[in-house]
Design a protein around this motif. Structure first.
Motif, short mmCIF file in Angstrom:
data_model
loop_
_atom_site.label_atom_id
_atom_site.label_comp_id
_atom_site.label_asym_id
_atom_site.label_seq_id
_atom_site.Cartn_x
_atom_site.Cartn_y
_atom_site.Cartn_z
N ARG A 199 0.46 -4.87 3.54
CA ARG A 199 -0.94 -5.00 3.93
C ARG A 199 -1.43 -6.38 3.55
NH1 ARG A 199 -5.69 -4.25 1.47
NH2 ARG A 199 -7.33 -2.97 2.34
N THR A 254 -4.42 6.93 10.33
CA THR A 254 -5.58 6.13 9.88
C THR A 254 -6.68 6.25 10.92
OG1 THR A 254 -4.06 4.59 8.80
CG2 THR A 254 -6.32 3.84 9.10
N MET A 303 0.88 -1.17 0.00
CA MET A 303 0.00 0.00 0.00
C MET A 303 0.92 1.22 0.00
SD MET A 303 -3.44 0.39 1.22
CE MET A 303 -4.21 1.97 0.98
N HIS A 352 -12.81 1.99 8.26
CA HIS A 352 -11.53 2.69 8.42
C HIS A 352 -11.33 3.63 7.24
CE1 HIS A 352 -10.56 -0.84 5.97
NE2 HIS A 352 -9.60 -0.10 5.43
N HIS A 363 -14.57 2.90 4.71
CA HIS A 363 -14.89 1.63 4.05
C HIS A 363 -14.49 0.46 4.93
CE1 HIS A 363 -10.64 2.35 3.03
NE2 HIS A 363 -10.53 1.05 2.83
N LEU A 393 -1.85 -4.17 8.77
CA LEU A 393 -1.04 -3.13 8.13
C LEU A 393 0.25 -2.96 8.94
CD1 LEU A 393 -1.93 -1.50 5.64
CD2 LEU A 393 -2.79 0.26 7.16
N ALA A 422 -8.00 6.18 5.48
CA ALA A 422 -6.76 6.97 5.54
C ALA A 422 -7.18 8.43 5.68
CB ALA A 422 -5.96 6.75 4.27
N TRP A 465 -7.30 -4.95 12.15
CA TRP A 465 -8.67 -4.51 12.45
C TRP A 465 -9.68 -5.50 11.91
CZ3 TRP A 465 -5.69 -1.43 9.07
CH2 TRP A 465 -6.11 -1.39 7.75
N GLY A 498 -7.29 4.40 -0.09
CA GLY A 498 -7.66 4.21 1.32
C GLY A 498 -8.40 5.39 1.91
C1 SIN Z 1 -6.62 0.93 3.97
O1 SIN Z 1 -7.61 1.55 3.57
O2 SIN Z 1 -6.57 -0.30 3.89
C2 SIN Z 1 -5.41 1.63 4.53
C3 SIN Z 1 -5.68 2.84 5.30
C4 SIN Z 1 -4.49 3.76 5.30
O3 SIN Z 1 -3.74 3.80 4.31
O4 SIN Z 1 -4.31 4.52 6.26
#
Ligand code: SIN
Length: 275
Positions: free
Chosen positions: A267, A130, A82, A251, A103, A118, A253, A244, A99
């Motif tokens: 990830r 996050t 990621m 969650h 979602h 992560l 970003a 999570w 992210g």
């Molecule tokens: C994600 O959406 O899986 C990652 C969230 C992030 O990049 O903080």
């Protein structure tokens, strides 16, 4: 092992565990119990190889291979990378939006991901946090009138959601898939608790409801569930390993990376069960 609650609605830190070493049965059971209770767990100061991250995932279940090949780890199919960088290693506007937005992961599959792990490889000096939100709590505190409107309804989900921009950038093989249905209120298969399962990024409609009505109802749900009292923020440190529960959380970003520095994570997803 100590479990320290970090956020009121969700998020706890697990101390006294070295994830480069196998956990015995008691430690695995304690970690699993904390995961079900706090929905998001952070383990600090873990220097993990990709293989260690996969071994960590296996405490919770079988790794689930991500649908899209674009971000797959070059050596480990179980992981994606990621990153906010394009293939030339430059911080890129489109990749920086990955992210963003509330979602849950792989909800656009028949069997959505149980959990996501992560682990940072590079983080910005400022920002790049996050956010997490507790969808058990959002449902438990939802006004009765709104709850009545969504009881028994099913949402439709698609990889890439409603965004034309995202759709256009997907592989046709990923994009042209039939819509997937899940209940708006979904029962968690392990805790038996109900939570909200639709989300702003991947839910595209409500079964049997005209599109404009569905969008209005979904927006009402999101306005309720997106409130700060259901949320906790994670500020990343190198060595953090986060897991999570996608079955009862959202969650997002934050995209707050004012110095536009590199942000890169390993990830992995853990497979759920059909229910
Ligand atoms: C994600 O959406 O899986 C990652 C969230 C992030 O990049 O903080």
């Amino acid at each position: 092992m100590d479990i320290i609650k970090l956020g009121d609605p969700l998020l706890a830190e697990v101390r006294g565990v070295d994830l480069t070493k196998p956990l015995d049965d008691d430690a695995r059971a304690a970690v699993n119990e904390a995961f079900l209770e706090h929905c998001v767990l952070v383990f600090r100061d873990q220097e993990l190889s990709p293989a260690d991250v996969i071994a960590f995932e296996r405490i919770f279940g079988e790794p689930q291979i991500h649908v899209t090949k674009k971000y797959r780890h070059p050596k480990f199919d179980e992981l994606i990378v990621m990153t906010n960088m394009n293939k030339d290693g430059e911080v890129d506007a489109f990749e920086s939006r990955r992210g963003l937005g509330w979602h849950s992961d792989m909800c656009y599959l028949d069997v959505p991901a149980k959990a996501t792990v992560l682990h940072p490889l590079e983080i910005p000096e400022q920002g790049g946090d996050t956010l997490f939100a507790n969808m058990y709590l959002a449902l438990a505190e939802m006004p009765g009138e709104l709850r009545k409107k969504i009881e028994g309804k099913r949402g439709t989900f698609r990889f890439g959601g409603r965004s034309k921009d995202v759709q256009n950038r997907l592989d046709p093989a990923d994009r042209d898939k039939p819509l997937i249905e899940h209940p708006v209120i979904r029962v968690h298969p392990e805790t038996g608790r109900e939570s909200i399962f639709v989300n702003p990024i991947h839910t595209v409609g409500i079964v049997g409801m005209p599109d404009d009505e569905a969008v209005d109802l979904l927006d009402e749900i999101y306005a309720w569930c997106g409130q700060e009292q259901f949320q906790a923020r994670h500020q990343w440190r190198m060595g953090d390993t986060l897991i999570w529960d996608n079955r009862c959380t959202w969650h997002s970003a934050t995209g707050d990376n004012p110095l536009r520095q590199r942000r890169r994570f390993l990830r992995g997803n853990i497979s759920g069960i059909l229910h």
